[in-house]
Design a protein around this motif. Structure first.
Motif, short mmCIF file in Angstrom:
data_model
loop_
_atom_site.label_atom_id
_atom_site.label_comp_id
_atom_site.label_asym_id
_atom_site.label_seq_id
_atom_site.Cartn_x
_atom_site.Cartn_y
_atom_site.Cartn_z
N LEU A 78 0.84 -1.20 0.00
CA LEU A 78 0.00 0.00 0.00
C LEU A 78 0.87 1.25 0.00
N TRP A 79 1.94 1.24 0.77
CA TRP A 79 2.87 2.37 0.81
C TRP A 79 3.53 2.59 -0.55
N ARG A 80 3.95 1.49 -1.17
CA ARG A 80 4.59 1.59 -2.48
C ARG A 80 3.63 2.21 -3.51
N LEU A 81 2.41 1.71 -3.54
CA LEU A 81 1.44 2.23 -4.50
C LEU A 81 1.08 3.69 -4.21
N SER A 82 0.94 4.03 -2.95
CA SER A 82 0.61 5.42 -2.61
C SER A 82 1.79 6.34 -2.89
N SER A 83 3.00 5.83 -2.75
CA SER A 83 4.19 6.63 -3.09
C SER A 83 4.23 6.93 -4.58
N GLU A 84 3.88 5.95 -5.38
CA GLU A 84 3.84 6.18 -6.83
C GLU A 84 2.79 7.24 -7.17
N LEU A 85 1.67 7.21 -6.47
CA LEU A 85 0.64 8.23 -6.71
C LEU A 85 1.15 9.61 -6.27
N ARG A 86 1.86 9.66 -5.15
CA ARG A 86 2.41 10.94 -4.67
C ARG A 86 3.46 11.50 -5.62
N ASN A 87 4.13 10.64 -6.37
CA ASN A 87 5.17 11.08 -7.30
C ASN A 87 4.62 11.49 -8.66
N ALA A 88 3.35 11.29 -8.90
CA ALA A 88 2.75 11.67 -10.19
C ALA A 88 2.85 13.19 -10.36
N ARG A 89 3.15 13.61 -11.57
CA ARG A 89 3.30 15.04 -11.85
C ARG A 89 2.24 15.57 -12.81
N SER A 90 1.43 14.69 -13.38
CA SER A 90 0.39 15.12 -14.30
C SER A 90 -0.90 14.37 -13.97
N MET A 91 -2.01 14.86 -14.52
CA MET A 91 -3.28 14.18 -14.30
C MET A 91 -3.26 12.79 -14.93
N GLU A 92 -2.58 12.65 -16.04
CA GLU A 92 -2.48 11.35 -16.71
C GLU A 92 -1.73 10.34 -15.83
N GLN A 93 -0.59 10.75 -15.31
CA GLN A 93 0.17 9.88 -14.41
C GLN A 93 -0.64 9.56 -13.16
N LEU A 94 -1.33 10.55 -12.64
CA LEU A 94 -2.16 10.37 -11.46
C LEU A 94 -3.23 9.32 -11.71
N GLY A 95 -3.87 9.40 -12.89
CA GLY A 95 -4.92 8.45 -13.23
C GLY A 95 -4.42 7.02 -13.29
N THR A 96 -3.26 6.83 -13.87
CA THR A 96 -2.68 5.49 -13.98
C THR A 96 -2.38 4.92 -12.60
N GLN A 97 -1.76 5.70 -11.75
CA GLN A 97 -1.41 5.23 -10.40
C GLN A 97 -2.67 5.03 -9.54
N LEU A 98 -3.65 5.86 -9.77
CA LEU A 98 -4.90 5.78 -9.02
C LEU A 98 -5.60 4.45 -9.24
N LEU A 99 -5.61 3.99 -10.47
CA LEU A 99 -6.26 2.70 -10.77
C LEU A 99 -5.57 1.55 -10.06
N SER A 100 -4.26 1.57 -10.01
CA SER A 100 -3.52 0.52 -9.30
C SER A 100 -3.84 0.54 -7.81
N LEU A 101 -3.87 1.73 -7.26
CA LEU A 101 -4.17 1.89 -5.83
C LEU A 101 -5.60 1.44 -5.53
N LYS A 102 -6.55 1.83 -6.35
CA LYS A 102 -7.95 1.44 -6.16
C LYS A 102 -8.10 -0.07 -6.20
N ASP A 103 -7.48 -0.71 -7.20
CA ASP A 103 -7.57 -2.17 -7.33
C ASP A 103 -6.96 -2.88 -6.12
N TYR A 104 -5.84 -2.36 -5.63
CA TYR A 104 -5.20 -2.98 -4.47
C TYR A 104 -6.09 -2.85 -3.23
N LEU A 105 -6.63 -1.67 -2.99
CA LEU A 105 -7.51 -1.48 -1.84
C LEU A 105 -8.74 -2.39 -1.93
#
Length: 109
Positions: A78-105
């Protein structure tokens, strides 16, 4: 994207606050007040990546604490996935990381 943001918040808060002997947390629950779809919709329209990251981080932090922190296998992922989301710099990157985080949760609920 707003729906995915709301879902991440909901799943995180369920992990943090829901127990077997209580009623389930729903999208219209008071605890979801700052994490509802319309709040996220405004942030997405603005393209405010940083504000979105802060909101998601607050929820995920509660979930992380509820599952035992980064010392536990679930917490490390969970920390790894949330770290990737925190490192996103654009809405596109955010969207990609968000889906991974949502699926994991969803999987650990």
């Amino acid at each position: 994207m707003e729906l995915h943001l709301e879902t991440v918040a909901l799943f995180s808060l369920k992990l943090a606050y829901e127990s077997e002997d209580s009623s389930p947390i729903l999208r219209d629950d008071l605890v979801m007040g700052d994490y509802q779809r319309d709040v996220f919709e405004l942030l997405v329209r603005r393209g405010d990546v940083e504000a979105i990251q802060l909101k998601v981080d607050a929820c995920v932090g509660l979930a992380l604490e509820a599952i035992g922190g980064v010392d536990k296998p679930l917490g490390r992922e969970l920390w790894r996935l949330s770290s990737e989301l925190r490192n996103a710099r654009s809405m596109e990157q955010l969207g990609t990381q968000l889906l991974s985080l949502k699926d994991y949760l969803k999987d650990i609920l």
